[in-house]
Design an enzyme around this catalytic site. Structure first.
Site, mmCIF file in Angstrom:
data_model
loop_
_atom_site.group_PDB
_atom_site.id
_atom_site.type_symbol
_atom_site.label_atom_id
_atom_site.label_comp_id
_atom_site.label_asym_id
_atom_site.label_seq_id
_atom_site.Cartn_x
_atom_site.Cartn_y
_atom_site.Cartn_z
ATOM 1 N N ARG A 227 5.235 32.515 -35.460
ATOM 2 C CA ARG A 227 4.022 33.313 -35.467
ATOM 3 C C ARG A 227 2.933 32.823 -35.916
ATOM 4 O O ARG A 227 2.879 31.923 -36.930
ATOM 5 C CB ARG A 227 4.208 34.464 -36.510
ATOM 6 C CG ARG A 227 5.358 35.584 -35.725
ATOM 7 C CD ARG A 227 4.764 36.444 -34.633
ATOM 8 N NE ARG A 227 5.815 37.408 -33.974
ATOM 9 C CZ ARG A 227 6.405 37.148 -33.150
ATOM 10 N NH1 ARG A 227 6.516 36.105 -32.337
ATOM 11 N NH2 ARG A 227 7.164 38.472 -32.487
ATOM 12 N N GLU A 256 -3.686 36.768 -30.806
ATOM 13 C CA GLU A 256 -3.507 36.376 -29.458
ATOM 14 C C GLU A 256 -4.115 37.807 -28.692
ATOM 15 O O GLU A 256 -4.006 38.997 -29.141
ATOM 16 C CB GLU A 256 -1.925 36.563 -29.288
ATOM 17 C CG GLU A 256 -1.370 35.163 -30.066
ATOM 18 C CD GLU A 256 0.095 35.050 -29.945
ATOM 19 O OE1 GLU A 256 0.707 35.951 -29.284
ATOM 20 O OE2 GLU A 256 0.612 34.112 -30.444
ATOM 21 N N HIS A 274 1.879 31.558 -26.056
ATOM 22 C CA HIS A 274 2.902 32.095 -26.488
ATOM 23 C C HIS A 274 4.190 32.567 -25.396
ATOM 24 O O HIS A 274 4.734 33.644 -25.081
ATOM 25 C CB HIS A 274 2.595 33.897 -27.021
ATOM 26 C CG HIS A 274 3.543 34.149 -28.125
ATOM 27 N ND1 HIS A 274 3.303 35.164 -29.195
ATOM 28 C CD2 HIS A 274 4.933 34.067 -28.184
ATOM 29 C CE1 HIS A 274 4.336 35.631 -29.762
ATOM 30 N NE2 HIS A 274 5.125 34.849 -29.265
#
Length: 308
Positions: A227, A256, A274
């Protein structure tokens, strides 16, 4: 009549068809659009990074289950879910291999300069100007932050590269056979490459800070497949700009889809959007587990992979 659920994050067409066949699926746009249906929605299907915004959870009085398509729970208020008796499930296990593969891919790209070499060839620079040497991967000391399923899978793959493995976690795991460091900074100082595989959330926010990055050093490489919140992104950018950190391979970021502009211009940084679990095979398996958890809850059966 089919039960009503809310789909917050899109899934593969096959998975969405399975949901549409079993439920009345309301595809989320904004909280205001829920006004006419909020009282009928009993389940949510969402992604790990998106989770369930607090105002969405608050708007659904009959919500009984949140099925997360991923393993991250930091974007869902688990305490509030417990208070309301809302069950929460994730999709552990099925994405472990892909995330570990991505970690190894980022290590290879960052150390060997594979992205730089690709751009060099595409630009027609081969034969016209020199390109910098990369760094070997085999034999490098690998530190892993978080020796859960993903961390152990990364360690197993790194073994094929003869990389000595050390780790930091909330407790020592003697059966792992790897070297334990109770202090993260000391692990970083010991490592050539530090891979972040720890869960997100308040307990791990910004624990990879300036001190840890400085300990990793000017030849060290940071890899993050966990993360973005685990790494102090401002400190990371500053360390890379100052040369106190050698390089980075990043699949996740703090805000993000925003990525700091400074990172986009650095040849010693590899960036991914991601997508560690973004293979057809794994996304199908994850989605199937979401479908089966929802079916179990609505059918009054035991959940397959509950968190709450």
């Amino acid at each position: 009549m089919k039960p009503d659920i809310l789909l917050i994050e899109p899934m593969l067409p096959q998975i969405e068809k399975a949901l549409d066949d079993a439920y009345v699926v309301h595809r989320f746009t904004d909280v205001a659009s829920l006004a006419g249906v909020a009282g009928s929605i009993r389940g949510i299907a969402t992604g790990g990074a998106t989770g369930v915004p607090p105002d969405v959870m608050a708007a659904l009085p009959e919500l009984g289950i949140i099925a997360i398509n991923g393993i991250g729970t930091d974007a869902v208020d688990l305490n509030r879910a417990r208070e309301r008796g809302i069950r929460v499930t994730t999709t552990p296990g099925v994405l472990t291999a892909d995330v570990a593969d991505m970690a190894l891919g980022l290590i290879l790209m960052a150390c060997r300069g594979l992205g730089t070499g690709d751009r060099y060839v595409r630009a027609g620079s081969w034969g016209r100007e020199p390109i910098a040497l990369g760094h070997a991967v085999t034999g490098k000391r690998l530190g892993i932050l978080g020796l859960g399923q993903v961390g152990r899978a990364i360690a197993a793959r790194a073994g094929a590269f003869d990389m000595p493995i050390a780790y930091h976690d909330i407790r020592e795991i003697p059966e792992s056979g790897h070297t334990y460091f109770a202090d993260l900074t000391e692990l970083a100082r010991h490592s050539d490459i530090l891979v972040v595989a720890a869960s997100g959330g308040a307990q791990s926010r910004n624990i990879v800070d300036r001190t840890v990055l400085e300990a990793l050093g000017p030849d060290g490489v940071l890899i993050n497949v966990a993360r973005g919140s685990v790494v102090d992104e401002d400190a990371l950018v500053a360390a890379l700009q100052a040369g106190t950190l050698g390089g980075a391979g990043l699949d996740v970021f703090q805000h993000e889809p925003h990525v700091p502009d400074a990172l986009k211009t650095m040849d010693n940084v590899v960036l991914q959007p991601h997508r560690a679990s973004a293979t057809v095979e794994t996304r199908l398996a994850m989605g199937d587990l979401v479908v089966r958890n929802l079916a179990a809850w609505f059918g009054g059966e035991a959940l397959l992979t509950p968190v709450v």
